[in-house]
Write a protein that holds these residues in place. Structure first.
Motif, short mmCIF file in Angstrom:
data_model
loop_
_atom_site.label_atom_id
_atom_site.label_comp_id
_atom_site.label_asym_id
_atom_site.label_seq_id
_atom_site.Cartn_x
_atom_site.Cartn_y
_atom_site.Cartn_z
N LEU A 47 0.83 -1.21 0.00
CA LEU A 47 0.00 0.00 0.00
C LEU A 47 0.87 1.26 0.00
CD1 LEU A 47 -2.77 -1.06 2.51
CD2 LEU A 47 -3.22 -0.12 0.22
N CYS A 50 2.38 2.03 -3.22
CA CYS A 50 1.38 2.55 -4.16
C CYS A 50 1.11 4.04 -3.94
CB CYS A 50 0.07 1.79 -4.02
SG CYS A 50 0.12 0.09 -4.62
N ILE A 52 -0.01 5.31 -0.89
CA ILE A 52 -1.04 5.48 0.12
C ILE A 52 -0.38 5.77 1.47
CG2 ILE A 52 -2.95 4.36 1.34
CD1 ILE A 52 -3.54 4.93 -1.60
N ALA A 253 -5.57 0.11 -3.08
CA ALA A 253 -4.89 1.36 -3.41
C ALA A 253 -5.48 1.98 -4.67
CB ALA A 253 -3.40 1.12 -3.60
#
Length: 298
Positions: A47, A50, A52, A253
């Motif tokens: 995550l 990505c 995030i 994500a």
């Protein structure tokens, strides 16, 4: 918007074997990797790669392995909480990687069990309505339920990946906005052998959206509008460890970055990312890089 991944960290030790041993048997194997693992850590790392804003709430022990895990986490773009280790051994996962690319895992939960609901509640003081709480199946039923109940009280989106699965997790489905399960988990929680019947039973139990991963057969997204099937990406299988964690994290994500509920596009991106993991050996070392994920999420 933040994602609070509440789960575990482990040291993954991978052994290459010809086939899974039968009860009472002794077999030869070769230790091929030692890597950072744990479903909570896996999903949080991906995550964060990505893009995030990710907080991993997980416990490490006060041993050398705990120190090693913390150093590994500090190389990623995520925050590990709590700051202090627990007075116990760090959790370990023993991964038996078969010659056909499949695997079986044995994971300890000593450190994860040492993380109390009060510890978690303190860390969630930083959350705001609209943030996300993501859990796996490594905690007891009681702790898992308490965390999701607290998340609902705070107006947080709840995401559940009940692996390893427990039958009692079926009681928690009304607390879940997004459920991500594989075929066997869906059948077990949905109390049906037919995968579609099982998946619809999950929705009927109160889940907002359900995603069922089907291995080489792809995945399914079920919500109030119907069922959407997405094919898997073709790949030469080397090691399936972490593929499910990659799929979930990239799918989530993709949806969060688009600021939209899950669609087939999110599952397509997740399939591309998990094919990268499956095509490599190891755990952390097999995950897509930040550069690869940026390309997938365009």
């Amino acid at each position: 918007m933040q994602v609070f991944v509440i789960g575990n960290i482990s040291v993954d030790e991978t052994y290459l074997i010809n086939d899974l041993p039968q009860k009472g048997s002794s077999i030869h194997g070769a230790k091929t990797h030692q890597d950072l693992g744990g479903k909570g850590a896996n999903q949080a790392i991906i995550l964060s790669r990505c893009g995030i804003n990710t907080i991993l709430i997980a416990a490490i022990g006060n041993d050398n392995q705990g120190h090693w895990c913390k150093e590994k986490i500090e190389q990623e773009r995520l925050t590990l909480r709590p700051n202090s280790p627990r007075d116990c051994r760090t959790d370990t996962s023993l991964i038996l990687n078969c010659a056909d690319g499949d695997n079986a895992n044995i994971t300890t939960t000593t450190a994860a069990d040492a993380l109390s609901i009060n510890d978690i509640e303190q860390e969630l003081l930083l959350s705001k309505p609209g943030d996300v709480v993501l859990q796996q199946g490594n905690f007891s039923h009681q702790k898992t339920e308490a965390i999701f109940s607290l998340a609902r009280q705070k107006g947080l989106t709840t995401v559940f990946n009940p692996s390893p699965v427990k039958d009692t997790f079926a009681e928690l489905l009304p607390l879940i906005d997004i459920l991500v399960v594989n075929q066997l988990e869906a059948q077990r929680l949905g109390h049906a052998d037919d995968i579609l019947l099982a998946a619809h039973a999950l929705l009927n139990a109160g889940v907002g959206q359900a995603v069922v991963t089907l291995g080489a057969e792809g995945s399914m997204l079920l919500n109030a509008t119907g069922v959407t099937r997405v094919a898997a990406e073709p790949v030469s299988v080397k090691d399936t460890t972490g593929a499910g964690d990659t799929f979930l994290a990239v799918m989530l994500a993709s949806s969060l970055l688009r600021q939209s509920p899950l669609t087939a596009a999110d599952l397509h991106r997740a399939a591309r990312a998990s094919s990268i993991t499956i095509g490599r050996t190891g755990t952390l070392s097999a995950f897509p890089t930040q550069i690869e994920l940026v390309q997938i999420l365009k």
